[in-house]
Design a protein around this motif. Structure first.
Motif, mmCIF file in Angstrom:
data_model
loop_
_atom_site.group_PDB
_atom_site.id
_atom_site.type_symbol
_atom_site.label_atom_id
_atom_site.label_comp_id
_atom_site.label_asym_id
_atom_site.label_seq_id
_atom_site.Cartn_x
_atom_site.Cartn_y
_atom_site.Cartn_z
ATOM 1 N N ILE A 121 0.836 -1.209 0.000
ATOM 2 C CA ILE A 121 0.000 0.000 0.000
ATOM 3 C C ILE A 121 0.870 1.259 0.000
ATOM 4 N N GLY A 122 2.126 1.110 -0.363
ATOM 5 C CA GLY A 122 2.986 2.279 -0.506
ATOM 6 C C GLY A 122 3.410 2.901 0.807
ATOM 7 N N ARG A 198 -6.894 2.388 3.187
ATOM 8 C CA ARG A 198 -6.488 1.435 2.155
ATOM 9 C C ARG A 198 -6.909 0.002 2.442
ATOM 10 N N ARG C 279 0.257 5.192 0.599
ATOM 11 C CA ARG C 279 -0.201 5.734 -0.665
ATOM 12 C C ARG C 279 -1.726 5.673 -0.734
ATOM 13 N N LEU C 280 -2.332 6.772 -1.188
ATOM 14 C CA LEU C 280 -3.792 6.765 -1.336
ATOM 15 C C LEU C 280 -4.157 6.179 -2.691
ATOM 16 N N ARG C 281 -5.414 5.799 -2.818
ATOM 17 C CA ARG C 281 -5.913 5.397 -4.119
ATOM 18 C C ARG C 281 -6.269 6.654 -4.884
ATOM 19 N N ILE C 282 -6.352 6.570 -6.206
ATOM 20 C CA ILE C 282 -6.577 7.786 -6.994
ATOM 21 C C ILE C 282 -7.914 8.439 -6.640
ATOM 22 N N ASP C 283 -8.957 7.608 -6.398
ATOM 23 C CA ASP C 283 -10.252 8.200 -6.049
ATOM 24 C C ASP C 283 -10.195 8.878 -4.691
ATOM 25 N N GLN C 284 -9.447 8.249 -3.751
ATOM 26 C CA GLN C 284 -9.318 8.861 -2.427
ATOM 27 C C GLN C 284 -8.538 10.154 -2.502
#
Lengths: 408, 127, 313
Positions: A121-122, A198, C279-284
């Protein structure tokens, strides 16, 4: 804007998200996953067949190398089966040491998993910290068994190394330190906003699906399936130890994370009990070189779930058949279900959440004609032309490249 | 629930010594029971060849070189350091040492022959 | 003529900014490592990486559009370096300056992202294409708060020129505090622009390999990485000039020292932010930008408008 096109991207066999080669072909529409096609078999090493060619003593070390992380799992599982066939009375102390190493292995495996999950998840900081703390357990394992991985502690009829009071102290020290760290990581995993964003709601696997698809281990327990071989079918010393089976009803990646982290605390509890109640006595009985004819099925709760070994002996010093069912084989089918309608960004963590070990999983490929159910043997040139055609169907043409390289 | 839960930990690390061990500069000490490179005591060997029989990879070869005199050829590239041979040996003629730095640029140097030149069992490299 | 060529190419132009870019990459990596309890790279590591990449083979995918693929890194680097020329570094006078240079700098800073888009798109790799789409989607999300954050500071200073903005805040140092919301918003948006930390979605390693950079190698990759680092320096010095204009009226040596300090501090804050978040998701990410960052930027704008109307009449 024109409609987003559908396309397929290959996650694997070579991809940074996967630590081992395995192919997940993902059909995408924009960022959304339409479907996943899983192909196993890239890691097939023929270990089962190789076992039939070697003596039982040699097999212990070969079986141990099925997996780099749960090596104790496989060797214990195999040794248990052989001991059952030979009807050996394994000394209590040996069983306790096996349990101890098994639980230490679970701790190191779960710590490793947490780090990998962080990386997927980075969140590399989590990876760095968990792997730093994991070093303590690796050092302890090296101290007890003589190696950091592939411990080689098992032998047919017992264990190979005894533990003394100085080592006991070292283990307790490390356990105490790691228990504190585990509480910290539970806090991080449950309270950090980015992590929970996430993990929560990602890779849903409702309880009935977990049962239907035959999930095992933390993957099943994270979906509320209360199953644990250690309690349900006790082996080694687990019958005499008290511990809880952790389950969670979140049914998502978050639930699996919580299960793994809380299992760590149970493992520390078990390790303490084992060290406290360790009986005195011999650590091994002499095993015959020739194992009498018979067959046995052995189960073991690996860090990833239930591991099953089947051994058939024919009275010689070599087994007639060895079959391994690693936990990932049971869990990998759930990935397809979990990825339904999720985003591409969830793919790595969802795959990682079953804690896959593809080297454990890949056994053999049998090519059968769908219509006639007949087996077929394919020669090398046939296989090559088949693969070229397969790639052509995928839209990849190697003719030009082959000409360039001089292969016709 | 808040972002940046690890803030305190990471800021604390700035003032801590890094956990990294700068390996070639700082040597690592292996525990006593470590299963590293094998050592062969030719004087103790009776030539029963149990070690050869039990070795999972065929990394050890015992040769008879004279009357009740034996030499061992150990292929470090084949050896998986399980030390089963040490357990199998009835006369304690084999021992696992703590030596882990076995990398060689030349593959041939990984084959080691132990012969009885003096009571300690002198090591000679075979090419 | 010779003087201006010297300034553009060597100091404080291309060469200086490249050195500074390597320096800030070192600061970023070192602090990232130390925060993770690691040792981190030695001081020459970024330079060594750069030289190593220059020496490597340059591979262009067979299907790729060769010209576009090769031009993109040059585009990105040129735009980022050009933006640097307009920013007041250690005195009020930047190399080039005119009435509306803050707008120009902001737009020049957008060009690298577009160049990455072009390079990634024309490399025809699936991973690169997903990366480019992601980086453009992300651009829409972070650009608005970044612009609003910087322009609200400009609004209070009543000028679109960076030089005048810096001059105004040196005259009225307390007004800097009024812009703190805008500063935080701009810092976080800068993370998105640099594709770092929680917003490294376009080059998320575990999802799309290296995103836009997947097919790049050798010299092209070296220049792409350099342009990202130059972008980091330019972004940091832009924020330093607008939000932290200290030491600009001191003597050049002290001013230079202050400048390096400010850039290092901003880079350090950026590294800290990328250390402590997943890291966030693009939508988030987009939801976060429009739900929190944009309203805060608007709030800053409104505050500055009111202040402008009431206080500075």
């Amino acid at each position: 804007m024109r409609e987003q096109r559908k396309f397929k991207i290959p996650i694997g066999p070579q991809h940074p998200a996967l630590k081992e080669p395995e192919s997940f072909s993902v059909a995408l529409k924009g960022e959304k996953i339409l479907g996943v096609d899983i192909r196993l078999g890239y890691n097939h090493r023929g270990i089962e067949k190789a076992c039939e060619e070697r003596t039982y003593v040699q097999d212990v070390y070969l079986i141990e190398r099925i997996c780099g992380i749960c090596s104790h799992t496989h060797s214990t599982c195999f040794v248990q089966a052989v001991e059952e066939i030979a009807q050996l009375a394994v000394p209590k102390r040996a069983l306790y040491i096996r349990t101890l190493v098994g639980e230490l292995e679970r701790v190191h495996s779960h710590y490793l998993w947490l780090g990998v999950a962080g990386h997927e998840i980075g969140f590399d900081t989590l990876l760095m910290y968990t792997w730093r703390d994991r070093e303590a357990i690796m050092d302890i394992l090296a101290l007890l068994t003589g190696n950091r991985v592939n411990y080689g502690i098992n032998t047919i009829g017992g264990v190979r190394r005894d533990i003394d009071s100085a080592q006991t102290k070292e283990v307790l020290k490390a356990v105490e330190q790691l228990e504190e760290r585990t509480h910290y990581y539970i806090e991080i995993a449950t309270e950090d906003m980015a992590i929970s964003k996430r993990l929560s709601g990602v890779g849903m696997l409702p309880q009935e699906d977990a049962l239907r698809l035959g999930a095992v281990g933390p993957t099943a327990r994270g979906s509320g399936v209360n199953r644990d071989v250690r309690r349900d079918d006790p082996y080694a010393a687990y019958e005499e130890l008290s511990f809880d089976v952790i389950t969670d009803t979140h049914c998502d990646v978050y639930g699996r994370t919580v299960v793994r982290l809380k299992e760590l605390l149970e493992s520390f509890k078990i390790i303490r009990q084992v060290l406290k109640n360790m009986p005195q006595g011999p650590i091994a009985v002499k095993a015959p070189r020739k194992i009498p004819a018979g067959e046995a099925l052995s189960r073991y709760e690996a860090p990833r779930g239930e591991d099953v070994h089947y051994v058939k002996a024919n009275g010689t010093d070599k087994p007639e058949r060895v079959k391994v069912r690693a936990p990932t084989l049971a869990n990998v089918r759930t990935v397809k279900q979990m990825l339904k309608d999720r985003f591409l960004a969830d793919m790595p963590i969802v795959i990682a959440a079953i804690d896959p070990c593809f080297s454990c999983t890949d056994r053999m490929v049998e090519i059968k004609n769908v219509d006639s159910e007949k087996e077929k043997i394919i020669s090398w040139p046939e296989l090559r032309s088949l693969s070229i055609e397969w790639y052509k169907a995928q839209g990849v043409d190697f003719t030009k490249l082959n000409k360039k390289l001089g292969n016709v | 629930m808040r972002p940046g839960k690890m803030m305190r930990q990471v800021l604390g690390s700035i003032f801590k010594k890094p956990a990294t061990i700068l390996y070639p500069a700082a040597k690592l000490e292996m525990p006593d029971k470590f299963r590293g490179k094998l050592k062969y005591y030719a004087a103790a060997c009776i030539g029963c060849k149990l070690c050869m029989k039990d070795c999972p990879t065929g990394a050890i070869i015992i040769n008879k070189v004279g009357d009740k005199q034996f030499e061992a050829i150990i292929d470090l590239a084949r050896c998986i350091y399980c030390a089963q041979c040490v357990d199998s040996c009835p006369k304690k003629a084999l021992e696992a040492t703590k030596d882990v730095e076995l990398a060689q640029l030349d593959e041939k140097r990984l084959k080691i022959t132990f012969t009885l030149n003096d009571p300690e069992g002198k090591v000679t490299e075979q090419t | 003529m010779v003087g201006s060529i010297f300034s553009v190419l060597l100091f404080p132009g291309f060469l200086f900014v490249s050195v500074l870019a390597l320096y800030s990459e070192f600061i970023d990596r070192k602090i990232y490592a130390r925060l993770q309890n690691r040792v981190g790279p030695p001081w020459f590591q970024p330079l060594a990486d750069f030289i190593k990449l220059l020496a490597k083979e340059d591979i262009v995918p067979e299907e790729a559009n060769r010209n576009m693929f090769n031009l993109a890194p040059a585009f990105a680097l040129c735009a980022a370096v050009t933006a640097f020329l307009y920013i007041p570094l250690w005195s009020f006078n930047s190399l080039c300056s005119f009435g509306g240079d803050s707008i120009v700098v902001l737009y020049l800073l957008t060009i690298p992202t577009l160049a990455f888009f072009i390079g990634g798109w024309y490399s025809t790799s699936l991973f690169a294409r997903i990366g480019t789409v992601r980086s453009l989607t992300q651009l829409v999300a972070y650009e608005v708060p970044l612009f609003m954050g910087i322009l609200s500071a400009a609004l209070l200073a009543d000028s679109w020129s960076l030089r005048d903005i810096a001059f105004f805040y040196t005259q009225h140092p307390l007004y800097i505090l009024l812009n703190s919301i805008g500063f935080v918003v701009a810092l976080i948006s800068l993370l998105g622009k640099l594709e770092k930390g929680p917003f490294d979605i376009p080059e998320a390693e575990t999802e799309v390999v290296a995103g836009v950079f997947t097919e790049y190698s050798g010299r092209n990759l070296a220049f792409l990485k350099l342009s990202l680092n130059v972008e980091m320096v330019v972004g940091a010095s832009l924020l330093a000039a607008v939000f932290l204009p200290f030491g600009l009226n001191a003597n050049p040596l002290a001013g230079f020292f202050f400048f390096i300090l400010k850039v290092s501090a901003i880079v350090a804050i950026l590294s800290l932010m990328r250390t402590i978040t997943a890291r966030l998701r693009i939508d988030q990410m987009i939801r976060f930008c429009w739900k929190y960052m944009a309203p805060f930027a608007i709030l800053q704008l409104v505050i500055n408008l009111i202040l402008k109307g009431v206080l500075l009449r």
